[in-house]
Design a protein around this motif. Structure first.
Motif, PDB file in Angstrom:
ATOM      1  N   SER A 107       0.832  -1.213   0.000  1.00 58.57           N
ATOM      2  CA  SER A 107       0.000   0.000   0.000  1.00 58.57           C
ATOM      3  C   SER A 107       0.861   1.254   0.000  1.00 58.57           C
ATOM      4  N   ALA A 108       1.920   1.260   0.787  1.00 61.27           N
ATOM      5  CA  ALA A 108       2.803   2.432   0.830  1.00 61.27           C
ATOM      6  C   ALA A 108       3.437   2.679  -0.535  1.00 61.27           C
ATOM      7  N   LEU A 109       3.859   1.613  -1.205  1.00 60.11           N
ATOM      8  CA  LEU A 109       4.452   1.759  -2.533  1.00 60.11           C
ATOM      9  C   LEU A 109       3.445   2.308  -3.537  1.00 60.11           C
ATOM     10  N   LEU A 166       1.335   6.668  -6.987  1.00 60.74           N
ATOM     11  CA  LEU A 166       0.217   7.482  -7.470  1.00 60.74           C
ATOM     12  C   LEU A 166       0.394   8.955  -7.097  1.00 60.74           C
ATOM     13  N   GLU A 167       0.935   9.226  -5.921  1.00 57.57           N
ATOM     14  CA  GLU A 167       1.195  10.612  -5.520  1.00 57.57           C
ATOM     15  C   GLU A 167       2.259  11.245  -6.415  1.00 57.57           C
ATOM     16  N   MET A 176       1.701  14.942 -12.902  1.00 54.78           N
ATOM     17  CA  MET A 176       1.917  14.796 -14.343  1.00 54.78           C
ATOM     18  C   MET A 176       0.610  14.916 -15.119  1.00 54.78           C
ATOM     19  N   GLY A 177      -0.527  14.770 -14.433  1.00 55.40           N
ATOM     20  CA  GLY A 177      -1.820  14.880 -15.100  1.00 55.40           C
ATOM     21  C   GLY A 177      -2.097  13.764 -16.085  1.00 55.40           C
ATOM     22  N   LEU A 178      -1.582  12.595 -15.817  1.00 50.93           N
ATOM     23  CA  LEU A 178      -1.766  11.456 -16.719  1.00 50.93           C
ATOM     24  C   LEU A 178      -3.236  11.083 -16.818  1.00 50.93           C
ATOM     25  N   SER A 179      -3.669  10.663 -17.996  1.00 51.54           N
ATOM     26  CA  SER A 179      -5.051  10.210 -18.132  1.00 51.54           C
ATOM     27  C   SER A 179      -5.192   8.738 -17.806  1.00 51.54           C
TER      28      SER A 179
END
Length: 150
Positions: free
Chosen positions: A91-93, A98-99, A104-107
Motif C-alpha cells: 500500500s505504501a508503494l 500514485l502521488e 503529471m496529469g496522466l489520463s
C-alpha cells in the motif's frame, strides 16, 4: 518492522536485492538478468520501500513505472519482500507511486497482475478486463473515483 519510507532516489535502492527478488521469486521476471534489471530501473521511475534497521535502511519493497510523463504510465515490477508482506508495504508503494504521478496529469495508469487485486482496487484501480489479469486504468481527474476512465 518500523515505519516505511518510500523513495524514488535510485541511489538508495539496492538493485542487487531487486534483481534477486525479481529473477528468483517474481513469476513475471524469473531469470531476468542483473543488467536488464538495472537498465529497466534507470529508464523508468523506480520506488523503493525502506525500513530502518540496526544496519541502516533495509529495502523491503520495490515498484517501477514506465511513463511518457504526459498521458500514460504502466505500474510494473511491484514486489514486497516475503518477510514484509502483510505489513502495509504494498500500500505504501502504490500510494507513493500514485502521488508522484498525480502532478503529471496522466489520463491513464495501467497495471497487469495475477495477484494482489484487492490491494490495487483500494487505490482506485478497476475491475479485470481479462479474467486472469487486472488491467486497470486510473480514473481521470474529471471521472469519479468509482468510474474508471476508458
Amino acid at each position: 518492522m518500523g515505519p516505511i519510507t518510500v523513495t524514488d532516489d535510485l541511489a538508495r535502492i539496492d538493485l542487487d536485492v531487486v534483481h534477486r527478488w525479481l529473477s528468483t521469486d517474481a513469476y513475471w521476471a524469473l531469470g531476468r538478468s542483473r543488467e536488464t534489471v538495472e537498465a529497466a530501473a534507470r529508464g523508468s521511475l523506480s520506488f523503493g520501500a525502506l525500513v530502518r534497521s540496526d544496519d541502516g535502511d533495509e529495502l523491503v519493497g520495490y515498484a517501477r513505472v514506465v511513463t511518457d510523463r504526459a498521458t500514460f504510465a504502466w505500474l510494473c515490477d511491484v514486489y514486497v519482500a516475503p518477510s514484509a508482506r502483510g505489513r502495509g508495504v504494498g500500500s505504501a508503494l502504490v500510494r507513493a507511486v500514485l502521488e508522484a504521478l498525480e502532478p503529471m496529469g496522466l489520463s491513464r495508469v495501467m497495471l497487469a497482475t495475477h495477484d494482489a487485486h484487492a490491494l490495487y482496487r483500494r487505490h482506485g484501480f478497476g475491475e479485470p478486463a481479462h479474467p486472469e489479469w487486472l488491467m486497470a486504468l486510473q480514473p481521470t481527474p474529471a471521472a469519479s473515483p468509482a468510474t474508471p476512465a476508458v
